[in-house]
Design a protein around this motif. Structure first.
Motif, short mmCIF file in Angstrom:
data_model
loop_
_atom_site.label_atom_id
_atom_site.label_comp_id
_atom_site.label_asym_id
_atom_site.label_seq_id
_atom_site.Cartn_x
_atom_site.Cartn_y
_atom_site.Cartn_z
N ASP A 82 41.40 37.76 33.38
CA ASP A 82 41.27 38.68 32.24
C ASP A 82 42.61 38.79 31.54
O ASP A 82 43.65 38.95 32.19
CB ASP A 82 40.85 40.09 32.71
N GLY A 83 42.58 38.72 30.21
CA GLY A 83 43.81 38.84 29.43
C GLY A 83 44.66 37.59 29.54
O GLY A 83 44.21 36.55 30.03
N GLN A 84 45.90 37.73 29.07
CA GLN A 84 46.83 36.60 29.11
C GLN A 84 48.20 37.09 29.54
O GLN A 84 48.62 38.20 29.19
CB GLN A 84 46.94 35.93 27.74
N GLY A 85 48.89 36.26 30.28
CA GLY A 85 50.24 36.57 30.73
C GLY A 85 50.79 35.43 31.55
O GLY A 85 50.11 34.41 31.76
N THR A 86 52.03 35.60 31.99
CA THR A 86 52.66 34.57 32.82
C THR A 86 53.19 35.22 34.08
O THR A 86 53.64 36.37 34.08
CB THR A 86 53.82 33.86 32.09
N LEU A 87 53.15 34.48 35.17
CA LEU A 87 53.66 34.92 36.45
C LEU A 87 54.70 33.90 36.89
O LEU A 87 54.47 32.69 36.81
CB LEU A 87 52.52 35.00 37.49
N ARG A 88 55.85 34.41 37.33
CA ARG A 88 56.91 33.50 37.76
C ARG A 88 57.64 34.08 38.97
O ARG A 88 57.59 35.27 39.24
CB ARG A 88 57.89 33.21 36.64
#
Length: 144
Positions: A82-88
C-alpha cells in the motif's frame, strides 16, 4: 598352572566383554548432536503511526537469539503493498521489493521514506540461514 590359565581365560573374557560393550555403546544412533539451528525473536522499538510525504522515519530492530551459533547468517526482504516509499539500511541504496539482503549485525536500523500522500503498508521478513523466519508488518497513515 591350571590356576594361571583360568585367570588368563577370565581376564581375556572380561577384556572381550568390555570391548564389546564399548562398541555397542558408541553406535551411530547415540552420536553427540551439536545444535546449530536456534529459533529467534525480533524486537522493534516504537515508531510513529503517521508519516508525511518525503518524511523519513527510523525503525530500530534487534534480533534476539534463543541460542548462539556463530555461523548463523540473517537476511531481510520486504514488500510494500500500500502506498509508495523506500526502505534502506543506514546509508545503503534503497532495498528492492522481494530481494534478499544479508544483515551484517543483529541490531540495526532501517529507514523508511514516504513517497506517498496516502496511507502506506509494507511487510519485512527476517530469516536465518536455517530457514527460520519472522514477519513484521508496518502501517503508516499520511500526515498532512
Amino acid at each position: 598352572m591350571k590356576a594361571i590359565f583360568n585367570k588368563f581365560k577370565t581376564g581375556l573374557l572380561l577384556l572381550i566383554l568390555s570391548a564389546s560393550f564399548m562398541l555397542v555403546s558408541c553406535s551411530k544412533d547415540d552420536e553427540l548432536e551439536i545444535q546449530n539451528d536456534f529459533p529467534f525473536e525480533v524486537n522493534v522499538m516504537p515508531i510513529p503511526k503517521d508519516v508525511a510525504n518525503g518524511q523519513t522515519i527510523e525503525i530500530r530492530i534487534t534480533i534476539q537469539r534463543t541460542g548462539n551459533y556463530s555461523n548463523t547468517q540473517y537476511y531481510l526482504r520486504y514488500f510494500q503493498f500500500d502506498g509508495q516509499g523506500t526502505l534502506r539500511y543506514y546509508d545503503d541504496a534503497p532495498y528492492l521489493p522481494n530481494d534478499l539482503y544479508s544483515l551484517p549485525t543483529e541490531q540495526f536500523r532501517l529507514y523508511y521514506t514516504s513517497n506517498s500522500i496516502v496511507s502506506q503498508a509494507f511487510d519485512v521478513w527476517i530469516s536465518d540461514s536455517f530457514g527460520n523466519e519472522k514477519q513484521l508488518s508496518f502501517q503508516f497513515n499520511n500526515s498532512n
